[in-house]
Design a protein around this motif. Structure first.
Motif, short mmCIF file in Angstrom:
data_model
loop_
_atom_site.label_atom_id
_atom_site.label_comp_id
_atom_site.label_asym_id
_atom_site.label_seq_id
_atom_site.Cartn_x
_atom_site.Cartn_y
_atom_site.Cartn_z
N TRP A 2 0.82 -1.23 -0.02
CA TRP A 2 0.12 0.16 -0.09
C TRP A 2 0.90 1.14 0.04
N SER B 51 -5.35 -4.97 -6.79
CA SER B 51 -5.37 -5.40 -5.68
C SER B 51 -5.41 -7.06 -6.06
N SER C 171 -11.78 3.15 -9.27
CA SER C 171 -12.14 1.70 -9.27
C SER C 171 -11.25 0.92 -9.91
N TYR D 216 -7.89 0.40 -8.38
CA TYR D 216 -8.13 -0.49 -6.99
C TYR D 216 -8.24 -1.95 -7.58
#
Length: 309
Positions: free
Chosen positions: A7, A294, A287, A290
């Motif tokens: 992160w 991820s 979005s 992410y």
């Protein structure tokens, strides 16, 4: 890779690409006093003056570059610093902003493709899905939600210049990954900027920059200083560090943050209106970033058990 460290790298890449968004604002201010190649030269010359002392202070055991290494550094300077910036500024002067932005937005797709073919990086379905989501968001922002704008475009000679910008930045990202196997992000960025500055010098001299100094403004010099310190020194080092840690394909998804930050800054500093389509586009971009970066937690847990087991 630890989730916390992962992160942190994502945060660095977001910061890097967000500062690049501010270059659009700074460039608009600087272009009022100087010509495109001169702005690029002054920006990277200022960055080089900062980067070399930083490299000598921070990096203690820099590997001695071979002839091949010097060739790679020169190639990075030629692609990502010199040709890319000349193409970008030429396009910003002669092509519609919408068209220029769309070409630049396609960059991550080419980087991901080259990363898979040249670097043999693993491209997952989630990476591709995230990239497409983010691209849809960028297109929504650029066209202000009116997709019919894309159909109206006709092929022009300036499109070759825009294509040159996309290809050279993709090469800079992918070739950089190869250099980063031996050198740190600071060393790679410093030498690339050094060579790029040398390549930009003749183009700047052709524009006779000394004639513009007398009429130049303080805001223009501050804009160039901002591009040197934040956009180049900070942004490029963080971007290369991200590529070194998670790969060029994954890091390229964060390039989509750039137009979002540019729109936000234009709203804050230039008084431009924030539209619904911009907010919808920004949602798709975030979005996409992410989803594309991820990893399924179950998969991570399985991998950690396999390592400890």
């Amino acid at each position: 890779m630890e989730r916390k460290k992962q992160w942190m790298i994502y945060g660095m890449l977001t910061l890097a690409t967000s500062t690049w968004g501010s270059a659009f604002i700074a460039g608009k201010i600087a272009i009022e006093s100087f010509e495109p190649a001169t702005i690029s030269f002054l920006r990277f010359f200022g960055a080089a003056l900062l980067l070399f002392p930083i490299m000598w202070l921070v990096e203690k055991d820099i590997p001695k570059p071979t002839k091949k290494d010097w060739g790679m550094f020169a190639l990075l300077g030629l692609t990502g610093i010199a040709i890319y910036n000349i193409c970008f500024f030429l396009a910003s002067k002669h092509a519609p902003v919408i068209k220029s932005s769309l070409f630049i937005a396609a960059n991550p797709m080419l980087i991901m493709l080259l990363s898979g073919v040249v670097l043999k990086e693993t491209i997952t379905k989630r990476n591709v899905m995230g990239l497409l989501l983010a691209f849809l968001g960028v297109v929504t922002i650029i066209t202000e939600g009116n997709m019919m704008t894309l159909i109206r475009f006709q092929f022009e000679l300036i499109d070759f210049v825009l294509l040159g910008a996309v290809i050279t930045w993709a090469l800079y990202s992918v070739l950089g990954r190869m250099v980063l196997r031996k050198y740190s992000s600071i060393v790679s960025t410093t030498y690339a900027v050094g060579f790029g500055t040398l390549f930009l010098l003749p183009f700047s001299l052709f524009e006779k920059p000394w004639e513009h100094v007398a009429t130049s403004t303080w805001p223009a010099w501050l804009a160039i200083a901002h591009m040197s310190v934040f956009v180049t020194v900070l942004g490029f080092i963080l971007y290369y560090y991200g590529i070194q840690k998670i790969g060029a394909a994954k890091a390229s998804i964060f390039i989509n943050v750039m137009p979002v930050s540019a729109v936000v800054m234009a709203t804050l500093f230039l008084g431009e209106k924030l539209t619904v389509s911009t907010m919808v586009g920004a949602f798709f971009v975030l979005s996409g970033v992410y989803v594309g970066t991820s990893v399924r937690r179950r998969k991570e847990e399985h991998t950690s058990h396999a390592k400890t087991g």
